[in-house]
Design an enzyme around this catalytic site. Structure first.
Site, PDB file in Angstrom:
ATOM      1  N   ARG A  41       0.870  -1.222  -0.083  1.00  0.00           N
ATOM      2  CA  ARG A  41       0.198   0.099  -0.219  1.00  0.00           C
ATOM      3  C   ARG A  41       0.918   1.228   0.097  1.00  0.00           C
ATOM      4  NH1 ARG A  41      -5.091  -0.405   1.613  1.00  0.00           N
ATOM      5  NH2 ARG A  41      -4.786  -2.334   2.795  1.00  0.00           N
ATOM      6  N   LYS A 115      -2.730 -15.138  10.938  1.00  0.00           N
ATOM      7  CA  LYS A 115      -3.389 -16.032  12.015  1.00  0.00           C
ATOM      8  C   LYS A 115      -4.334 -15.476  13.012  1.00  0.00           C
ATOM      9  CE  LYS A 115       1.324 -17.887  11.945  1.00  0.00           C
ATOM     10  NZ  LYS A 115       2.634 -18.173  12.848  1.00  0.00           N
ATOM     11  N   GLY A 143       3.104 -21.957  11.314  1.00  0.00           N
ATOM     12  CA  GLY A 143       4.260 -22.355  11.941  1.00  0.00           C
ATOM     13  C   GLY A 143       5.024 -21.245  12.557  1.00  0.00           C
ATOM     14  N   LYS A 198      -2.727 -19.727  19.812  1.00  0.00           N
ATOM     15  CA  LYS A 198      -1.146 -19.324  20.205  1.00  0.00           C
ATOM     16  C   LYS A 198      -0.784 -17.740  20.503  1.00  0.00           C
ATOM     17  CE  LYS A 198       0.924 -17.620  16.507  1.00  0.00           C
ATOM     18  NZ  LYS A 198       1.853 -16.773  16.387  1.00  0.00           N
ATOM     19  N   THR A 255       6.277 -18.845  19.999  1.00  0.00           N
ATOM     20  CA  THR A 255       5.453 -17.366  20.297  1.00  0.00           C
ATOM     21  C   THR A 255       5.517 -17.131  21.860  1.00  0.00           C
ATOM     22  OG1 THR A 255       4.178 -17.653  18.304  1.00  0.00           O
ATOM     23  CG2 THR A 255       3.446 -16.069  19.653  1.00  0.00           C
ATOM     24  N   ARG A 262       4.758 -10.193  18.665  1.00  0.00           N
ATOM     25  CA  ARG A 262       3.944  -9.184  19.010  1.00  0.00           C
ATOM     26  C   ARG A 262       2.970  -9.307  20.198  1.00  0.00           C
ATOM     27  NH1 ARG A 262       1.733  -7.721  14.109  1.00  0.00           N
ATOM     28  NH2 ARG A 262       3.582  -6.237  13.699  1.00  0.00           N
TER      29      ARG A 262
END
Length: 338
Positions: A41, A115, A143, A198, A255, A262
């Site tokens: 963008r 996700k 993954g 997750k 994660t 994040r």
């Protein structure tokens, strides 16, 4: 019923999303010998990629080692594409798929790389994609993979699922290289559930780290969180081997253990005393914030206990604090583990 058409050769891959993950996957496609076209963008990103200078906004320390073309025109990006990687935030999936739909050739594989669960409907993103772009063939890539690692060409293994096994194999082959190893699957539900849940659990683990509650608590939360993920995944139709694989347990371990995530970083900030309102004002919310309440609702509909997810949702909604959330988990009635 799965689509069993013989997959066409996959050489031209469009990547929709010019952020860190989209740019990393464009590099992945190029390293695998494919023609990679990146849609972004931001005009600055398009100019920089086309000039061979990489993506200084989202991957400032990564020199692109392969040539990638970029455009700000979605129709041009997907024209003649053999496959499309949709790498935009989960909650924008419906809008982006509707924008893509008129420009896709019938039967074009579209690989979801976000996700999450659609907040307004509770649908998995594959279901959203099928509604918004009914002529495409949905697939999912998920993954243990940080964008920076993938962009730098560090060894990474993921799962790539499509309802038709031949298509999953073909897409995996198209993206495979010495640095990037996709394992094909036909379990679309399992791969999506692992990736979405997750994120919620990573917020909890980040909060534990931020509060300084110790490695033992972090390990326990990860293990019990995986039990919740497994219960809900099986109720939704996921296969056990998918949930214990790369897109389930593998992604959860990564994660829930690193501030590169994040969601973990968001939870860590909560644990250090910042509020959801403060963090929301600072930019994009972590995807687990959007998915927490709907995941708990899905669990309730299927009669599944999800105490960690429920605690995370309550904290995010401001109904309880972190200390009360911990107490609610530690004082639940004792039970056998199995």
């Amino acid at each position: 019923m799965s689509d069993t058409r013989q997959p066409a050769p996959i050489d031209r891959i469009a990547i929709i999303g010019g952020g860190a993950w989209g740019s990393a996957l464009a590099l992945t496609a190029a390293r695998a010998g494919r023609q990679a076209m990146l849609w972004a963008r931001d005009p600055q990103t398009v100019r920089s990629v086309n000039a061979g200078k990489g993506n200084p906004v989202y991957l400032p320390d990564v020199a692109f080692d392969h040539a990638i073309a970029a455009t700000g025109d979605i129709a041009a990006a997907v024209a003649d594409a053999d496959a499309v990687l949709l790498v935009t935030p989960a909650q924008t999936t419906r809008a982006m798929a509707e924008t893509l739909a008129p420009h896709l050739a019938p039967g074009t594989p579209v690989i979801l790389c976000a996700k999450g669960i659609e907040r307004d409907t509770g649908l998995l993103l594959g279901e959203v994609l099928s509604q918004a772009a009914p002529g495409c063939r949905p697939a999912v890539l998920s993954g243990p993979s940080f964008a920076g690692d993938v962009a730098r060409g560090l060894p990474t293994a993921v799962t790539l699922a499509a309802a038709d096994g031949a298509l999953a194999d073909a897409l995996s082959q198209a993206l495979a290289s010495a640095q990037f190893r996709p394992y094909a699957s036909t379990d679309l539900v399992g791969v999506q559930v692992g990736g979405a849940l997750k994120n919620v659990l990573a917020i909890a683990c980040g909060a534990v780290a931020g509060k300084g509650w110790g490695a033992s608590a972090l390990a326990a939360l990860t293990a019990r969180g995986f039990a919740e993920l497994t219960r809900l995944g099986l109720a939704l139709g996921a296969r056990p081997e998918t949930l214990t694989g790369l897109s389930g347990l593998g992604d959860l371990v990564l994660t829930c253990s690193s501030p590169q995530s994040r969601n973990f970083a968001f939870g860590m900030a909560l644990g250090e005393g910042r509020t959801v309102t403060e963090l929301a004002a600072g930019g994009k919310l972590a995807e687990g914030v959007h998915s927490a309440a709907i995941a708990v609702d899905l669990a309730a509909r299927h009669g599944i206990e999800m105490p960690i997810g429920t605690a995370v949702s309550a904290v995010l909604e401001g109904r309880i604090g972190l200390d009360a959330a911990l107490a609610s988990l530690m004082t639940r009635p004792l039970r056998r583990e199995a």
